[in-house]
Design an enzyme around this catalytic site. Structure first.
Site, short mmCIF file in Angstrom:
data_model
loop_
_atom_site.label_atom_id
_atom_site.label_comp_id
_atom_site.label_asym_id
_atom_site.label_seq_id
_atom_site.Cartn_x
_atom_site.Cartn_y
_atom_site.Cartn_z
N GLY B 42 31.69 -90.27 -10.77
CA GLY B 42 32.99 -90.90 -10.59
C GLY B 42 33.08 -92.13 -11.47
O GLY B 42 32.40 -92.24 -12.48
N HIS B 266 43.29 -96.25 6.18
CA HIS B 266 44.41 -96.58 5.30
C HIS B 266 45.73 -96.40 6.03
O HIS B 266 45.96 -95.36 6.64
CB HIS B 266 44.37 -95.69 4.06
CG HIS B 266 45.24 -96.18 2.94
ND1 HIS B 266 46.59 -96.21 3.05
CD2 HIS B 266 44.92 -96.67 1.72
CE1 HIS B 266 47.08 -96.71 1.91
NE2 HIS B 266 46.10 -96.98 1.10
N ARG B 331 45.42 -103.72 4.38
CA ARG B 331 45.35 -102.38 5.00
C ARG B 331 44.92 -102.38 6.45
O ARG B 331 45.51 -101.70 7.28
CB ARG B 331 44.39 -101.51 4.18
CG ARG B 331 44.97 -101.20 2.84
CD ARG B 331 44.02 -100.41 1.97
NE ARG B 331 44.70 -100.09 0.72
CZ ARG B 331 44.14 -99.44 -0.28
NH1 ARG B 331 42.88 -99.04 -0.20
NH2 ARG B 331 44.81 -99.19 -1.36
N GLU B 426 31.40 -97.28 -4.40
CA GLU B 426 31.63 -97.18 -2.95
C GLU B 426 30.33 -96.94 -2.19
O GLU B 426 30.23 -97.27 -1.01
CB GLU B 426 32.63 -96.05 -2.67
CG GLU B 426 33.11 -96.00 -1.21
CD GLU B 426 34.12 -94.89 -0.94
OE1 GLU B 426 34.55 -94.22 -1.91
OE2 GLU B 426 34.48 -94.71 0.24
#
Lengths: 245, 638
Positions: B42, B266, B331, B426
Site C-alpha cells: 500500500g 468513521h 470523526r 496503519e
C-alpha cells in the site's frame, strides 16, 4: 428472488473447465452480486462441495480485483459499474445468469473465475511512470498545470486496471488500459520528457505480452467500469507516431 | 517494563534534522549486499519498497492481491494533508503538528508527529513529480479543501479518489524499480509467519496463494506495512482480505502490540441493509464540507420522508453541539454524536440506525453542478448501493469501523521491540494517538515509506553484517513446519460452521461490546465470549479443499484464527484503559454532557501488550508519553 446460475468451474490452468448449474435462493435485492455468490458458496461448503473461487477485495469498486463476465458482459454490462457494485435489484426472480471468467490469451485461468493478469503489470513496468527519485523534486506549484489539463490527466488516471477492456475486446487488446497511462503522463509536464520512450515501450510490451491491437470496436469503453474514454487510444496512436519523429 | 521510544531530545523543530544527521549511513556500494523484505504494497509498503530499491538495497516485496496496485490504500477517498499553507489561511508545520496531537486526544508521541508534519510538504511535491493529477485551479495551482478537526484548508485531493491516485503514484515508482531489478515482487503471496533468530527478525514464511506452497524468505530486515485490523468487527470499510495476520504473527513472536483499543469508527458510512451484508462502504468525510448532519427533533417524525419534515423540526445536532467546528467535528466525536441521536430513538431509515447528511442547502447555494463536480463519484456510489438519489433527498449515513490507530509498537525509528522488524503506516501505532484526523492516513503512509524508513533503516543496517542468517537456518525449517501443521489442522476439523459464520459471531461481539461505547460489563462479556468462539472455531469450523491449491476458505480461516487471538487482547486493552479518549469511549468516564473524559494522571502512556499465548494473560508494558511542546488540555471543538 430465486435465480439459476451457470458458473464456469475449472480446477486449474491445465484442467478442462465447464459450466455448472447452481440455484441461488432467497436473494435479497439489496445484496450485491458478490454477496449473492457468497451465499451460494456457503451452501456449497455446507454440502461438502468446493466453493466457487472468484477474485474480489475492496467491494467498493476501486481496487480492480473483481473480474467476472456476467451474461456475456464484463462486470455485468451496467454503466460504470464493477461486479462488486452490481446489485441484485437489477435482476428478476427466475432469471438465469451465466458467469464466466475474463477470457483472453494474455489472462490464463488460475481457477474457476480467477485469472492471471500479470501481463498488465509487465506493461506498467515497461514505462508507466515518471523517472523521478524520492526527494529532491520541485515544489508542487513550481510547474503550473491548468485545470483542464489536470482534469484530462485525471480522467485517464481513473483506470483501475481490472482488465474488463481486454475481456470485452474481440482482439483481446489492452489498448484502453495502456493508453490511459500513456495519455495521463503525456499531457503532464512531469511526464513529457520521457513520453517517446514510454509510449514505444508500453505499446510494444502490450503486443509481446499477447494482447491484440485496436480495430475500433469501442467495446472497451462500453465495458469500462470507470468510463475511460476511447479518445485516449487516439492520443496513444498520436504519441506513438510522434515517437518516431 | 518501561519502554523507551528513543525520541530525540532538544528543540522539537530540530529533532528530525538532528536525528537524520546523528544516524549512521550505509555506503552506496554496500547497500546491495543487504536484503530487505517489505510485506504489503500500500502507500507505506509500496513507497518504502520503491524508495529503498532506488537507494540500491536488494528489496523483495510481498502482497496478497494479484497486483501491488490493489492494496486497500486505493480506497481512500477524500485527501491528504500537508502544511503547505498555499491558501494563506494560517497553516504551518506547528499547526499541523498541534492539530494532529490534539485530534489524537493527546495519546501520541510528540516527536513522531512533528516529523510527520515536517515531511508532509515533501510528500505533495513527490506525488506531483510522479504525475499524480491533484485537483488544480484554472491558473494551474494546487487546490485545497477542508477536513475534520482543522480550521485551515490543508487537504490536497484528486476528486474522490485521492488514495487511488497516490497509490498509483507509489505503484508506478515501484514498477520502475521492478523493471530496474532492484525490487522483486511476490504477488498473491501472504505472510503467515515471522522468522526470528536469536531475538532478531531475519525473515518471513509465506503462502503462495495460487499453488498453496509454503516457503520462507530470509532478509537482513523485515518491514511490515500490512494495514489495520478493523475487520475484527467483521463488517467494516476495509477490503475483504485485510487482516491482523502479519502483525499478529509478529506479536506471536514477541513484538508488542500497542493500544489495540484505539479504533476509528468513521461517522459517514452507508448504513447496513441487512444480515447478509459482507462489508460497509465509506462516504468520504469531505462530504461534510457541504453536507449538514441532522435527525428529526421528534421521534414521531422518523418514519416521515425527510422533505416533509420542516426546518423547525430538524435537529442539526453537530452544529448545535459544536458551533465552532460544526459539521467538521472530528470523526470520533461525530460518530458518537450520531449514535447518541439514534440511541435517543431519533434515527432514520431501516432499524432507525442512520442520520441524514443533507446537501440541499449547498445545492441551493452553489448549484447541483458544483456539488456534482466535487463529489459526483460518491453520489454515484451511494446510488448504486442504496438506489437513492442524494441530489434529491438527503443521504443516510451511520458510523462504521474504518481504521486502527493502534498497531505494533515501534520506536522513533519505526522499529519494533524485535530488532530488525520495522512497521510502517496503519500497521504501527505511532502518530494518530487515540483518534486519527481525516486525510492523515495517506500522509502517514507516504511519510513512513518515502521519507522515514529510507533513513532509519540505514541506522540499523549499518550496525549489522549482511547475510549472516539465510533460509538454510533451522528456524526457517521450523517455521515452515509450524505453518504446515496449522494448515493441516484447519483442514481436518471438518466441523459444521463456515468460516464466515464464525467471523460474523466474533464481529457481533466486538461491535456490541467493544464498539463505539464500552463499559466494564460489556468488555467483561466480550472477554468471556471471545475464547468461546475461538474454542468453537478450532473444534467446529469447516474448511474445505486442500492445502496445495488455490483455497480461499483456507486463507480466510487462517486470518480468522489470528483475529480470534487478537480480539481478546483488544478487549483487555479496552478494559484496562479506565478513561475515555479519542476512539476509545468508556461509558463510566464521561462528562455530564457526554464528552470523553481523559485521565492524564494515570493513562498518559502507550499500552504495549506482550502476547503470552492464547488464553494466557498478556503482559502490559508502558511507554510514558511526555508533552513538552503542547499543553495537555481538554479537547474541545465547541
Amino acid at each position: 428472488m430465486n435465480l439459476t446460475l451457470h458458473v464456469w468451474r475449472q480446477k486449474g490452468p491445465e484442467a478442462k473447465g465447464e459450466l455448472e448449474t447452481y440455484q441461488a435462493k432467497n436473494v435479497s435485492e439489496d445484496q450485491s452480486f458478490l454477496e449473492m455468490l457468497d451465499d451460494v458458496n456457503e451452501d456449497l461448503i455446507k454440502a461438502g462441495k468446493d466453493p466457487i473461487a472468484f477474485d474480489h477485495d475492496c467491494r467498493e469498486g476501486i481496487c480492480g480485483m473483481c473480474s467476472q463476465v456476467i451474461n456475456g458482459k464484463p462486470h455485468g454490462g451496467q454503466e460504470r459499474t464493477t461486479v462488486c457494485q452490481l446489485h441484485m435489484r437489477s435482476f428478476n426472480d427466475g432469471d438465469e445468469i451465466f458467469i464466466e471468467p475474463w477470457r483472453a490469451k494474455a489472462f490464463p485461468i488460475h481457477k474457476d473465475l480467477i485469472v492471471d493478469r500479470n501481463a498488465l503489470e509487465v506493461i506498467m513496468q515497461a514505462g508507466g511512470f515518471t523517472s523521478c527519485h524520492t526527494g529532491g523534486v520541485a515544489d508542487g506549484n513550481a510547474l503550473l498545470i491548468p485545470k483542464p489539463v489536470a482534469d484530462y490527466a485525471m480522467d485517464a488516471a481513473e483506470c483501475i486496471g481490472c482488465g474488463a477492456c481486454v475481456a470485452s475486446c474481440p482482439n483481446s487488446s489492452a489498448m484502453l488500459f495502456t493508453s490511459a497511462k500513456v495519455a495521463q503522463l503525456a499531457v503532464l509536464p512531469q511526464g513529457k520528457g520521457e513520453a517517446k520512450a514510454r509510449v514505444k515501450n508500453m505499446t510494444e510490451t502490450m503486443l509481446s505480452e499477447g494482447f491484440g491491437n485496436c480495430t475500433n470496436h469501442y467495446e472497451c469503453q462500453e465495458a469500462c467500469p470507470k468510463g475511460i474514454n476511447v479518445k485516449f487510444i487516439a492520443t496513444l496512436n498520436r504519441e506513438y507516431i510522434k515517437s518516431f519523429c | 517494563m518501561i519502554l523507551d521510544g528513543k525520541a530525540p531530545t532538544g528543540p522539537i523543530e530540530k529533532s528530525w534534522d538532528k536525528h537524520r544527521f546523528d544516524m549512521k549511513l550505509v555506503n552506496p556500494s554496500n547497500k546491495r549486499k543487504f536484503k530487505i523484505l517489505v510485506v504489503g504494497t500500500g502507500l507505506a509498503g509500496g513507497a518504502g519498497a520503491a524508495s529503498l530499491g532506488e537507494l540500491g538495497y536488494n528489496v523483495e516485496a510481498f502482497c496478497y492481491q494479484d497486483s501491488a496496485r490493489r492494496a486497500h490504500s486505493i480506497a481512500a477517498q477524500g485527501g491528504i494533508n500537508a502544511a503547505k499553507n498555499y491558501p494563506n489561511d494560517g497553516d504551518s508545520i506547528y499547526r499541523l503538528f498541534y492539530d494532529t496531537i490534539k485530534g489524537g486526544d493527546f495519546r501520541a508521541r510528540e516527536a513522531d508527529v512533528w516529523r510527520l508534519a515536517q515531511v508532509s510538504n515533501n510528500i505533495i511535491d513527490q506525488c506531483v513529480a510522479q504525475g499524480v493529477p491533484f485537483a488544480r485551479d484554472y491558473a494551474g495551482y494546487l487546490d485545497n479543501r477542508s477536513f475534520g478537526g482543522a480550521q485551515v484548508s490543508r487537504t490536497f485531493y484528486a476528486r474522490g479518489q485521492t488514495g487511488q491516485q497516490l497509490l498509483l503514484g507509489a505503484y508506478s515508482a515501484l514498477s520502475r524499480q521492478v523493471k530496474a531489478g532492484t525490487v522483486k515482487l511476490h504477488q498473491r503471496t501472504e505472510m503467515v509467519d515471522l522468522v526470528v533468530v536469536d531475538g532478531v527478525a531475519k525473515g518471513i514464511t509465506v503462502r503462495n496463494l495460487i499453488t498453496g506452497k509454503i516457503e520462507s524468505h530470509w532478509g537482513d530486515a523485515v518491514i511490515l506495512a500490512t494495514g489495520g485490523y478493523v475487520n475484527v468487527f467483521y463488517l467494516s470499510t476495509n477490503a475483504m482480505g485485510c487482516s491482523v495476520t502479519a502483525a499478529w504473527k509478529a506479536a506471536q513472536k514477541g513484538a508488542y502490540f500497542a493500544n489495540p483499543c484505539y479504533t476509528q469508527i468513521h461517522p459517514t458510512c452507508i448504513p447496513q441493509h441487512g444480515d447478509k451484508q459482507s462489508k460497509l462502504t465509506l462516504m468520504s468525510e469531505s462530504l461534510r464540507n457541504d453536507g449538514r448532519c441532522w435527525v428529526p427533533k421528534k421521534a414521531a417524525d422518523c418514519e416521515n420522508l425527510a422533505g416533509d419534515i420542516t426546518e423547525d423540526d430538524r435537529d442539526y445536532y453537530l452544529e448545535r453541539k459544536y458551533p465552532s467546528f460544526g459539521n467538521l467535528a472530528p470523526r470520533d466525536i461525530a460518530s458518537r454524536a450520531a449514535k447518541e441521536q439514534c440511541d435517543d430513538e431519533r434515527g432514520v431509515g431501516p432499524g432507525k440506525r442512520g442520520v441524514y447528511l443533507d446537501f440541499a442547502d449547498s445545492i441551493n447555494r452553489l448549484g447541483e453542478e458544483t456539488i456534482r463536480g466535487r463529489y459526483g463519484n460518491l453520489f454515484e456510489m451511494y446510488e448504486k448501493i442504496t438506489d437513492e438519489n442524494a441530489y434529491q433527498q438527503p443521504m443516510r449515513i451511520y458510523p462504521a469501523p474504518h481504521y486502527s490507530m493502534g498497531g505494533l509498537w515501534v520506536d522513533y525509528n519505526c522499529m519494533s521491540n524485535i530488532p530488525g522488524l520495522f512497521v510502517l503506516g496503519e500497521a504501527n501505532f505511532s502518530v494518530h494517538g487515540a483518534n486519527r484526523l481525516g486525510a492523515s492516513a495517506l500522509m502517514q503512509g507516504l511519510a513512513d515509506g518515502y521519507f522515514v524508513i529510507p533513513y532509519t533503516i540505514a541506522g540499523y543496517l549499518a550496525g549489522i553484517t549482511p547475510g549472516t542468517v539465510k533460509d538454510d537456518h533451522a528456524e526457517f525449517k521450523r517455521s515452515v513446519e509450524e505453518v504446515e501443521g496449522q494448515t493441516n489442522k484447519l483442514l481436518n476439523i471438518n466441523g459444521k460452521k463456515t468460516v464466515s459464520e464464525l467471523h460474523r459471531e466474533l464481529g457481533k461481539v466486538m461491535w456490541e461490546d467493544v464498539g463505539m461505547a464500552r463499559s466494564d460489563a460489556s468488555l467483561n462479556n466480550a472477554i468471556k465470549r471471545i475464547p468461546e468462539i475461538r474454542e468453537e472455531f478450532w473444534n467446529n469450523v469447516n474448511v474445505t479443499g486442500e492445502a496445495g491449491e488455490l483455497n480461499q476458505q483456507l486463507e480466510n480461516a487462517g486470518r480468522l484464527a489470528d483475529f480470534l487471538e487478537f480480539a481478546e487482547v483488544f478487549a483487555k486493552d479496552a478494559l484496562h484503559r479506565e478513561e475515555s479518549c479519542g476512539g476509545h469511549f468508556r461509558t463510566e468516564h464521561q462528562t455530564d454532557d457526554g464528552e470523553a473524559m481523559r485521565d492524564d494522571e494515570n493513562f498518559a502512556y502507550a499500552a504495549a501488550w506482550e502476547f503470552k499465548g492464547a488464553g494466557n494473560e498478556p503482559e502490559l508494558h508502558k511507554e510514558p508519553l511526555k508533552f513538552e511542546n503542547v499543553k495537555l488540555a481538554v479537547r474541545s471543538y465547541k
